[in-house]
Design a protein around this motif. Structure first.
Motif, mmCIF file in Angstrom:
data_model
loop_
_atom_site.group_PDB
_atom_site.id
_atom_site.type_symbol
_atom_site.label_atom_id
_atom_site.label_comp_id
_atom_site.label_asym_id
_atom_site.label_seq_id
_atom_site.Cartn_x
_atom_site.Cartn_y
_atom_site.Cartn_z
ATOM 1 N N GLY A 34 0.793 -1.231 0.000
ATOM 2 C CA GLY A 34 0.000 0.000 0.000
ATOM 3 C C GLY A 34 0.823 1.277 0.000
ATOM 4 N N ARG A 35 2.112 1.173 -0.351
ATOM 5 C CA ARG A 35 2.923 2.396 -0.413
ATOM 6 C C ARG A 35 2.746 3.120 -1.737
ATOM 7 N NH1 ARG A 35 7.924 0.738 -0.403
ATOM 8 N NH2 ARG A 35 7.514 -1.428 0.147
ATOM 9 N N PHE A 36 2.360 2.375 -2.773
ATOM 10 C CA PHE A 36 2.078 3.001 -4.069
ATOM 11 C C PHE A 36 0.565 2.961 -4.296
ATOM 12 C CE2 PHE A 36 6.399 1.068 -5.178
ATOM 13 C CZ PHE A 36 7.079 2.204 -4.741
ATOM 14 N N LYS A 37 -0.047 4.105 -4.220
ATOM 15 C CA LYS A 37 -1.509 4.165 -4.320
ATOM 16 C C LYS A 37 -1.981 5.042 -5.463
ATOM 17 C CE LYS A 37 -2.152 5.556 0.056
ATOM 18 N NZ LYS A 37 -1.026 5.279 0.963
ATOM 19 N N LYS A 38 -1.034 5.762 -6.057
ATOM 20 C CA LYS A 38 -1.409 6.670 -7.151
ATOM 21 C C LYS A 38 -0.521 6.362 -8.343
ATOM 22 C CE LYS A 38 -3.418 10.236 -4.335
ATOM 23 N NZ LYS A 38 -3.456 11.644 -3.994
ATOM 24 N N VAL A 39 -0.910 5.316 -9.032
ATOM 25 C CA VAL A 39 -0.074 4.818 -10.122
ATOM 26 C C VAL A 39 -0.488 5.495 -11.435
ATOM 27 C CG1 VAL A 39 0.705 2.746 -11.335
ATOM 28 C CG2 VAL A 39 0.079 2.610 -8.901
ATOM 29 N N VAL A 40 0.499 6.043 -12.118
ATOM 30 C CA VAL A 40 0.255 6.592 -13.455
ATOM 31 C C VAL A 40 0.920 5.645 -14.452
ATOM 32 C CG1 VAL A 40 0.758 8.482 -15.057
ATOM 33 C CG2 VAL A 40 -0.002 9.000 -12.732
ATOM 34 N N ILE A 41 0.179 5.254 -15.466
ATOM 35 C CA ILE A 41 0.710 4.319 -16.462
ATOM 36 C C ILE A 41 0.747 5.011 -17.826
ATOM 37 C CG2 ILE A 41 0.475 2.019 -17.497
ATOM 38 C CD1 ILE A 41 -1.034 1.124 -15.019
ATOM 39 N N LEU A 42 1.943 5.097 -18.374
ATOM 40 C CA LEU A 42 2.111 5.711 -19.705
ATOM 41 C C LEU A 42 2.267 4.604 -20.731
ATOM 42 C CD1 LEU A 42 4.892 8.406 -18.932
ATOM 43 C CD2 LEU A 42 2.422 8.617 -18.601
ATOM 44 N N THR A 43 1.455 4.611 -21.757
ATOM 45 C CA THR A 43 1.520 3.508 -22.715
ATOM 46 C C THR A 43 1.689 3.993 -24.152
ATOM 47 O OG1 THR A 43 -0.909 3.465 -22.665
ATOM 48 C CG2 THR A 43 0.236 1.816 -21.340
ATOM 49 N N GLY A 44 2.181 3.059 -24.983
ATOM 50 C CA GLY A 44 2.358 3.341 -26.406
ATOM 51 C C GLY A 44 2.016 2.115 -27.231
ATOM 52 N N ALA A 45 2.298 2.216 -28.507
ATOM 53 C CA ALA A 45 1.849 1.217 -29.475
ATOM 54 C C ALA A 45 2.294 -0.210 -29.151
ATOM 55 C CB ALA A 45 2.344 1.617 -30.859
ATOM 56 N N GLY A 46 3.451 -0.354 -28.470
ATOM 57 C CA GLY A 46 3.964 -1.689 -28.163
ATOM 58 C C GLY A 46 3.011 -2.542 -27.335
ATOM 59 N N ILE A 47 2.127 -1.915 -26.564
ATOM 60 C CA ILE A 47 1.223 -2.729 -25.732
ATOM 61 C C ILE A 47 0.098 -3.358 -26.554
ATOM 62 C CG2 ILE A 47 1.693 -1.258 -23.697
ATOM 63 C CD1 ILE A 47 -1.404 -0.655 -23.722
ATOM 64 N N SER A 48 -0.111 -2.875 -27.787
ATOM 65 C CA SER A 48 -1.188 -3.441 -28.612
ATOM 66 C C SER A 48 -0.663 -4.351 -29.715
ATOM 67 C CB SER A 48 -2.018 -2.311 -29.242
ATOM 68 O OG SER A 48 -2.666 -1.539 -28.251
ATOM 69 N N VAL A 49 0.658 -4.489 -29.801
ATOM 70 C CA VAL A 49 1.243 -5.277 -30.895
ATOM 71 C C VAL A 49 0.774 -6.737 -30.852
ATOM 72 C CG1 VAL A 49 3.422 -6.233 -31.758
ATOM 73 C CG2 VAL A 49 3.228 -3.784 -31.355
ATOM 74 N N SER A 50 0.745 -7.319 -29.663
ATOM 75 C CA SER A 50 0.350 -8.736 -29.586
ATOM 76 C C SER A 50 -1.130 -8.932 -29.912
ATOM 77 C CB SER A 50 0.681 -9.319 -28.208
ATOM 78 O OG SER A 50 -0.136 -8.738 -27.223
ATOM 79 N N ALA A 51 -1.892 -7.838 -29.930
ATOM 80 C CA ALA A 51 -3.306 -7.936 -30.328
ATOM 81 C C ALA A 51 -3.435 -7.925 -31.852
ATOM 82 C CB ALA A 51 -4.099 -6.776 -29.732
ATOM 83 N N GLY A 52 -2.340 -7.554 -32.545
ATOM 84 C CA GLY A 52 -2.377 -7.536 -34.011
ATOM 85 C C GLY A 52 -2.303 -6.139 -34.606
ATOM 86 N N ILE A 53 -2.028 -5.143 -33.765
ATOM 87 C CA ILE A 53 -1.901 -3.770 -34.269
ATOM 88 C C ILE A 53 -0.408 -3.424 -34.332
ATOM 89 C CG2 ILE A 53 -2.438 -1.334 -33.798
ATOM 90 C CD1 ILE A 53 -4.920 -2.287 -32.297
ATOM 91 N N PRO A 54 0.131 -3.129 -35.502
ATOM 92 C CA PRO A 54 1.569 -2.835 -35.562
ATOM 93 C C PRO A 54 1.906 -1.553 -34.813
ATOM 94 C CG PRO A 54 0.532 -2.472 -37.712
ATOM 95 C CD PRO A 54 -0.525 -3.024 -36.814
ATOM 96 N N ASP A 55 3.147 -1.463 -34.311
ATOM 97 C CA ASP A 55 3.566 -0.187 -33.726
ATOM 98 C C ASP A 55 4.035 0.718 -34.867
ATOM 99 O OD1 ASP A 55 6.124 -1.038 -34.372
ATOM 100 O OD2 ASP A 55 6.842 -1.208 -32.319
ATOM 101 N N PHE A 56 4.738 1.783 -34.552
ATOM 102 C CA PHE A 56 5.141 2.731 -35.604
ATOM 103 C C PHE A 56 6.566 2.497 -36.093
ATOM 104 C CE2 PHE A 56 1.632 4.701 -33.430
ATOM 105 C CZ PHE A 56 0.884 5.205 -34.483
ATOM 106 N N ARG A 57 7.506 2.383 -35.129
ATOM 107 C CA ARG A 57 8.921 2.481 -35.485
ATOM 108 C C ARG A 57 9.670 1.165 -35.537
ATOM 109 N NH1 ARG A 57 7.077 6.754 -32.844
ATOM 110 N NH2 ARG A 57 7.316 8.759 -33.913
ATOM 111 N N SER A 58 9.023 0.048 -35.258
ATOM 112 C CA SER A 58 9.696 -1.251 -35.399
ATOM 113 C C SER A 58 9.869 -1.552 -36.889
ATOM 114 C CB SER A 58 8.873 -2.351 -34.725
ATOM 115 O OG SER A 58 8.918 -2.174 -33.324
ATOM 116 N N PRO A 59 10.745 -2.528 -37.233
ATOM 117 C CA PRO A 59 10.998 -2.822 -38.654
ATOM 118 C C PRO A 59 9.729 -3.173 -39.447
ATOM 119 C CG PRO A 59 12.624 -3.892 -37.252
ATOM 120 C CD PRO A 59 11.625 -3.278 -36.324
ATOM 121 N N ASN A 60 8.705 -3.683 -38.768
ATOM 122 C CA ASN A 60 7.448 -3.964 -39.477
ATOM 123 C C ASN A 60 6.319 -3.050 -39.000
ATOM 124 O OD1 ASN A 60 7.405 -5.033 -36.976
ATOM 125 N ND2 ASN A 60 6.716 -7.079 -37.560
#
Ligand code: OAD
Length: 284
Positions: A18-44
Protein backbone atom coordinates in the motif's frame (compact mmCIF):
# COMPACT_ATOMS: atom_id res chain seq x y z
CA UNK A 1 11.55 4.70 -2.35
CA UNK A 2 11.95 0.96 -2.94
CA UNK A 3 13.51 0.15 0.41
CA UNK A 4 16.78 -0.66 -1.30
CA UNK A 5 15.09 -3.31 -3.44
CA UNK A 6 15.51 -1.68 -6.85
CA UNK A 7 13.90 -4.42 -8.88
CA UNK A 8 10.47 -5.54 -9.98
CA UNK A 9 9.93 -7.34 -6.68
CA UNK A 10 10.56 -4.07 -4.85
CA UNK A 11 7.92 -2.44 -7.04
CA UNK A 12 5.44 -5.26 -6.44
CA UNK A 13 6.08 -5.15 -2.70
CA UNK A 14 5.45 -1.40 -2.64
CA UNK A 15 2.07 -1.96 -4.30
CA UNK A 16 1.16 -4.92 -2.10
CA UNK A 17 2.07 -3.00 1.06
CA UNK A 18 0.00 0.00 0.00
CA UNK A 19 2.92 2.40 -0.41
CA UNK A 20 2.08 3.00 -4.07
CA UNK A 21 -1.51 4.16 -4.32
CA UNK A 22 -1.41 6.67 -7.15
CA UNK A 23 -0.07 4.82 -10.12
CA UNK A 24 0.25 6.59 -13.46
CA UNK A 25 0.71 4.32 -16.46
CA UNK A 26 2.11 5.71 -19.71
CA UNK A 27 1.52 3.51 -22.72
CA UNK A 28 2.36 3.34 -26.41
CA UNK A 29 1.85 1.22 -29.48
CA UNK A 30 3.96 -1.69 -28.16
CA UNK A 31 1.22 -2.73 -25.73
CA UNK A 32 -1.19 -3.44 -28.61
CA UNK A 33 1.24 -5.28 -30.89
CA UNK A 34 0.35 -8.74 -29.59
CA UNK A 35 -3.31 -7.94 -30.33
CA UNK A 36 -2.38 -7.54 -34.01
CA UNK A 37 -1.90 -3.77 -34.27
CA UNK A 38 1.57 -2.84 -35.56
CA UNK A 39 3.57 -0.19 -33.73
CA UNK A 40 5.14 2.73 -35.60
CA UNK A 41 8.92 2.48 -35.49
CA UNK A 42 9.70 -1.25 -35.40
CA UNK A 43 11.00 -2.82 -38.65
CA UNK A 44 7.45 -3.96 -39.48
CA UNK A 45 5.74 -0.90 -38.02
CA UNK A 46 3.40 1.58 -39.69
CA UNK A 47 6.35 3.85 -40.52
CA UNK A 48 8.32 1.07 -42.25
CA UNK A 49 8.81 1.09 -46.01
CA UNK A 50 7.05 -2.26 -46.21
CA UNK A 51 3.85 -1.30 -44.41
CA UNK A 52 3.90 2.23 -45.81
CA UNK A 53 4.38 0.87 -49.31
CA UNK A 54 1.27 -1.26 -48.93
CA UNK A 55 -0.65 2.00 -48.67
CA UNK A 56 1.14 3.66 -51.57
CA UNK A 57 3.06 6.01 -49.30
CA UNK A 58 6.55 6.98 -50.39
CA UNK A 59 7.09 8.60 -47.01
CA UNK A 60 5.17 6.49 -44.46
CA UNK A 61 6.21 8.80 -41.62
CA UNK A 62 3.64 11.14 -43.08
CA UNK A 63 0.75 8.75 -42.41
CA UNK A 64 -0.28 10.91 -39.46
CA UNK A 65 0.65 14.24 -40.94
CA UNK A 66 -2.08 16.84 -41.28
CA UNK A 67 -0.78 18.32 -44.53
CA UNK A 68 -0.71 14.82 -46.03
CA UNK A 69 -4.29 14.19 -44.91
CA UNK A 70 -5.40 17.29 -46.78
CA UNK A 71 -3.42 16.35 -49.86
CA UNK A 72 -4.26 12.68 -50.11
CA UNK A 73 -6.48 11.19 -47.40
CA UNK A 74 -6.67 7.69 -48.95
CA UNK A 75 -3.65 6.06 -47.25
CA UNK A 76 -4.73 7.21 -43.81
CA UNK A 77 -8.25 5.85 -44.19
CA UNK A 78 -6.96 2.55 -45.59
CA UNK A 79 -4.83 2.25 -42.45
CA UNK A 80 -7.96 2.98 -40.42
CA UNK A 81 -9.80 0.19 -42.20
CA UNK A 82 -7.07 -2.44 -41.96
CA UNK A 83 -5.63 -1.65 -38.55
CA UNK A 84 -8.23 0.10 -36.41
CA UNK A 85 -11.61 -1.02 -37.78
CA UNK A 86 -11.08 -4.57 -36.42
CA UNK A 87 -11.07 -3.08 -32.90
CA UNK A 88 -14.46 -1.56 -33.60
CA UNK A 89 -15.89 -4.89 -34.77
CA UNK A 90 -14.45 -6.69 -31.74
CA UNK A 91 -12.08 -8.80 -33.85
CA UNK A 92 -9.10 -7.36 -31.95
CA UNK A 93 -9.03 -7.89 -28.21
CA UNK A 94 -7.16 -6.20 -25.35
CA UNK A 95 -3.77 -7.63 -24.37
CA UNK A 96 -2.44 -8.76 -20.96
CA UNK A 97 -0.99 -5.26 -20.49
CA UNK A 98 -4.44 -3.69 -20.95
CA UNK A 99 -5.82 -6.21 -18.47
CA UNK A 100 -3.12 -5.33 -15.95
CA UNK A 101 -4.12 -1.67 -16.22
CA UNK A 102 -7.72 -2.72 -15.62
CA UNK A 103 -6.61 -4.56 -12.47
CA UNK A 104 -4.81 -1.46 -11.19
CA UNK A 105 -8.16 0.28 -11.58
CA UNK A 106 -10.07 -2.53 -9.80
CA UNK A 107 -7.61 -2.39 -6.90
CA UNK A 108 -8.19 1.35 -6.59
CA UNK A 109 -4.58 2.38 -7.23
CA UNK A 110 -4.78 3.66 -10.80
CA UNK A 111 -4.52 7.42 -10.83
CA UNK A 112 -4.49 7.61 -14.63
CA UNK A 113 -3.49 5.83 -17.82
CA UNK A 114 -2.00 8.22 -20.33
CA UNK A 115 -1.98 6.47 -23.68
CA UNK A 116 -0.48 7.55 -26.98
CA UNK A 117 -2.60 4.88 -28.63
CA UNK A 118 -5.68 5.67 -30.65
CA UNK A 119 -7.00 2.11 -30.79
CA UNK A 120 -9.28 2.57 -27.74
CA UNK A 121 -8.45 -0.95 -26.50
CA UNK A 122 -8.47 0.60 -23.02
CA UNK A 123 -12.21 0.91 -23.31
CA UNK A 124 -12.53 -2.69 -24.57
CA UNK A 125 -10.57 -3.71 -21.45
CA UNK A 126 -13.13 -1.97 -19.25
CA UNK A 127 -10.88 0.84 -18.08
CA UNK A 128 -13.14 3.73 -17.08
CA UNK A 129 -13.22 6.73 -19.39
CA UNK A 130 -12.22 9.06 -16.56
CA UNK A 131 -9.11 6.97 -15.86
CA UNK A 132 -7.80 7.18 -19.43
CA UNK A 133 -6.28 10.14 -21.21
CA UNK A 134 -5.83 9.63 -24.93
CA UNK A 135 -2.87 11.95 -25.31
CA UNK A 136 -2.90 11.65 -29.09
CA UNK A 137 -6.68 11.68 -29.43
CA UNK A 138 -8.78 8.72 -30.50
CA UNK A 139 -11.51 7.46 -32.79
CA UNK A 140 -14.17 8.18 -30.18
CA UNK A 141 -15.21 11.30 -32.11
CA UNK A 142 -14.50 13.11 -35.35
CA UNK A 143 -15.38 16.17 -37.38
CA UNK A 144 -15.49 17.69 -40.82
CA UNK A 145 -12.19 19.14 -41.96
CA UNK A 146 -13.95 22.15 -43.54
CA UNK A 147 -17.13 23.03 -41.67
CA UNK A 148 -16.13 21.40 -38.35
CA UNK A 149 -19.51 19.63 -38.02
CA UNK A 150 -19.33 16.79 -35.46
CA UNK A 151 -19.19 13.43 -37.17
CA UNK A 152 -21.59 10.54 -36.77
CA UNK A 153 -18.99 7.86 -36.03
CA UNK A 154 -21.35 5.10 -37.24
CA UNK A 155 -21.32 6.74 -40.67
CA UNK A 156 -17.59 7.32 -40.38
CA UNK A 157 -16.82 3.64 -39.82
CA UNK A 158 -19.37 2.57 -42.43
CA UNK A 159 -17.44 4.57 -45.04
CA UNK A 160 -14.06 3.39 -43.76
CA UNK A 161 -15.18 -0.25 -43.81
CA UNK A 162 -15.84 -0.09 -47.56
CA UNK A 163 -12.51 1.68 -48.10
CA UNK A 164 -13.92 5.05 -48.98
CA UNK A 165 -13.06 8.42 -47.51
CA UNK A 166 -15.76 9.52 -45.03
CA UNK A 167 -17.56 12.63 -46.18
CA UNK A 168 -19.52 15.36 -44.48
CA UNK A 169 -22.84 16.57 -45.88
CA UNK A 170 -20.90 19.65 -47.02
CA UNK A 171 -18.80 17.38 -49.22
CA UNK A 172 -15.50 17.63 -47.34
CA UNK A 173 -13.52 14.88 -45.65
CA UNK A 174 -14.46 13.82 -42.13
CA UNK A 175 -11.49 13.06 -39.90
CA UNK A 176 -11.32 11.36 -36.52
CA UNK A 177 -10.15 13.40 -33.53
CA UNK A 178 -6.74 11.78 -33.48
CA UNK A 179 -3.77 14.08 -33.08
CA UNK A 180 -1.86 14.58 -36.28
CA UNK A 181 1.67 15.94 -36.44
CA UNK A 182 1.34 19.69 -36.48
CA UNK A 183 -1.54 19.72 -33.97
CA UNK A 184 -1.69 20.41 -30.25
CA UNK A 185 -2.58 17.75 -27.69
CA UNK A 186 -6.19 17.38 -26.50
CA UNK A 187 -7.51 19.66 -23.76
CA UNK A 188 -8.07 16.69 -21.43
CA UNK A 189 -4.33 16.07 -21.50
CA UNK A 190 -3.33 19.66 -20.77
CA UNK A 191 -6.02 19.90 -18.07
CA UNK A 192 -4.78 16.89 -16.09
CA UNK A 193 -1.16 16.02 -16.64
CA UNK A 194 0.44 18.51 -14.28
CA UNK A 195 -1.55 17.50 -11.20
CA UNK A 196 -1.44 13.77 -12.03
CA UNK A 197 2.30 13.73 -12.51
CA UNK A 198 2.82 15.64 -9.27
CA UNK A 199 0.66 13.22 -7.28
CA UNK A 200 1.97 10.06 -8.90
CA UNK A 201 3.88 7.74 -6.52
CA UNK A 202 4.64 5.01 -9.07
CA UNK A 203 5.11 5.54 -12.80
CA UNK A 204 4.84 2.60 -15.17
CA UNK A 205 5.89 3.09 -18.79
CA UNK A 206 5.02 0.38 -21.31
CA UNK A 207 5.31 -0.22 -25.05
CA UNK A 208 6.69 3.10 -26.16
CA UNK A 209 9.90 4.36 -27.74
CA UNK A 210 9.49 7.62 -25.75
CA UNK A 211 10.58 9.74 -28.70
CA UNK A 212 7.46 11.81 -29.24
CA UNK A 213 7.15 15.00 -27.19
CA UNK A 214 5.60 16.39 -25.07
CA UNK A 215 4.38 12.94 -24.00
CA UNK A 216 7.89 11.58 -23.45
CA UNK A 217 8.73 14.43 -21.07
CA UNK A 218 6.18 13.20 -18.50
CA UNK A 219 8.75 10.63 -17.36
CA UNK A 220 11.11 13.38 -16.22
CA UNK A 221 8.42 15.43 -14.53
CA UNK A 222 7.51 13.03 -11.72
CA UNK A 223 8.86 13.76 -8.24
CA UNK A 224 12.34 12.46 -7.35
CA UNK A 225 10.73 10.12 -4.81
CA UNK A 226 8.53 8.49 -7.45
CA UNK A 227 9.54 4.98 -8.50
CA UNK A 228 9.58 4.28 -12.24
CA UNK A 229 9.11 0.93 -13.97
CA UNK A 230 9.64 0.33 -17.69
CA UNK A 231 8.01 -2.66 -19.39
CA UNK A 232 9.27 -2.69 -22.97
CA UNK A 233 11.22 -4.68 -25.53
CA UNK A 234 14.02 -2.10 -25.63
CA UNK A 235 15.50 0.15 -22.99
CA UNK A 236 14.27 3.67 -23.83
CA UNK A 237 14.44 7.13 -22.28
CA UNK A 238 16.13 7.26 -18.86
CA UNK A 239 16.40 3.46 -18.84
CA UNK A 240 18.58 3.64 -21.92
CA UNK A 241 20.89 6.09 -20.21
CA UNK A 242 21.48 3.52 -17.46
CA UNK A 243 22.93 1.22 -20.10
CA UNK A 244 25.24 3.95 -21.28
CA UNK A 245 26.27 5.88 -18.15
CA UNK A 246 27.76 3.93 -15.27
CA UNK A 247 27.55 6.74 -12.71
CA UNK A 248 23.79 6.95 -13.26
CA UNK A 249 23.51 3.23 -12.67
CA UNK A 250 25.41 3.52 -9.41
CA UNK A 251 23.15 6.28 -8.13
CA UNK A 252 19.91 4.64 -9.20
CA UNK A 253 17.50 4.17 -6.31
CA UNK A 254 14.12 4.09 -8.09
CA UNK A 255 14.21 2.97 -11.74
CA UNK A 256 13.49 -0.60 -12.79
CA UNK A 257 13.29 -2.12 -16.27
CA UNK A 258 11.50 -5.29 -17.28
CA UNK A 259 12.84 -5.79 -20.78
CA UNK A 260 11.01 -8.15 -23.12
CA UNK A 261 7.51 -8.61 -24.46
CA UNK A 262 4.88 -6.43 -22.76
CA UNK A 263 2.66 -9.45 -22.26
CA UNK A 264 5.39 -11.31 -20.36
CA UNK A 265 6.19 -8.28 -18.20
CA UNK A 266 2.50 -7.72 -17.44
CA UNK A 267 1.98 -11.35 -16.44
CA UNK A 268 5.11 -11.39 -14.31
CA UNK A 269 3.80 -8.38 -12.42
CA UNK A 270 0.34 -9.95 -12.09
CA UNK A 271 1.95 -12.97 -10.41
CA UNK A 272 4.23 -10.93 -8.16
CA UNK A 273 1.21 -8.97 -7.03
CA UNK A 274 -0.79 -12.11 -6.33
CA UNK A 275 -3.48 -10.97 -8.76
CA UNK A 276 -3.54 -14.07 -11.00
CA UNK A 277 -7.03 -15.14 -9.95
CA UNK A 278 -8.45 -11.65 -10.53
CA UNK A 279 -6.71 -11.62 -13.90
CA UNK A 280 -8.25 -14.93 -14.91
CA UNK A 281 -11.65 -13.71 -13.73
CA UNK A 282 -11.61 -10.72 -16.09
CA UNK A 283 -14.16 -11.64 -18.66
CA UNK A 284 -13.11 -9.74 -21.75
P1 OAD B 1 6.78 3.28 -31.36
O1 OAD B 1 6.54 2.41 -32.54
O2 OAD B 1 7.62 4.48 -31.55
O3 OAD B 1 7.47 2.44 -30.19
C1 OAD B 1 6.96 1.20 -29.78
C2 OAD B 1 7.84 0.65 -28.67
O4 OAD B 1 7.26 -0.56 -28.22
C3 OAD B 1 9.27 0.31 -29.12
O5 OAD B 1 10.19 0.67 -28.09
C4 OAD B 1 9.23 -1.20 -29.31
O6 OAD B 1 10.46 -1.81 -29.04
C5 OAD B 1 8.22 -1.60 -28.27
N1 OAD B 1 7.48 -2.84 -28.59
C6 OAD B 1 6.91 -3.19 -29.75
N2 OAD B 1 6.28 -4.36 -29.64
C7 OAD B 1 6.46 -4.77 -28.37
C8 OAD B 1 6.05 -5.91 -27.62
N3 OAD B 1 5.29 -6.86 -28.15
N4 OAD B 1 6.43 -5.98 -26.32
C9 OAD B 1 7.20 -5.01 -25.77
N5 OAD B 1 7.60 -3.92 -26.42
C10 OAD B 1 7.23 -3.79 -27.69
O7 OAD B 1 5.35 3.65 -30.77
P2 OAD B 1 4.97 4.83 -29.76
O8 OAD B 1 6.06 5.08 -28.79
O9 OAD B 1 3.63 4.54 -29.23
O10 OAD B 1 1.88 9.59 -32.72
O11 OAD B 1 4.88 6.06 -30.75
C11 OAD B 1 4.57 7.32 -30.24
C12 OAD B 1 3.80 8.13 -31.23
O12 OAD B 1 4.51 8.16 -32.47
C13 OAD B 1 2.45 7.57 -31.63
O13 OAD B 1 1.44 7.90 -30.69
C14 OAD B 1 2.19 8.21 -32.94
C15 OAD B 1 3.56 8.08 -33.56
O14 OAD B 1 3.90 9.05 -34.45
C16 OAD B 1 0.99 10.23 -33.50
O15 OAD B 1 0.45 9.68 -34.42
C17 OAD B 1 0.73 11.64 -33.11
Amino acid sequence: VLGGQVDVEGIARGIREGRFKKVVILTGAGISVSAGIPDFRSPNGIYSKEVGGRYGMTDPAKAFDLAQLHENPKPFFSICRDIFYPVRTGAIKPTPMHKLIRLFQEKGVLLRNYTQNIDVLESAAGIAEEKVICAHGSFASGRCMSCNRAADMEDFWQAVSINSVPQCICGSTVRPDVTFFGEGLPKRYTDHYFQDIKECDLLIVAGTSLVVYPFASLVNQVEPKTARLLINRDAVGVWKSYEEVESLREENYRDVALLGACDDGALQLVDLLGWRQDYENLNL
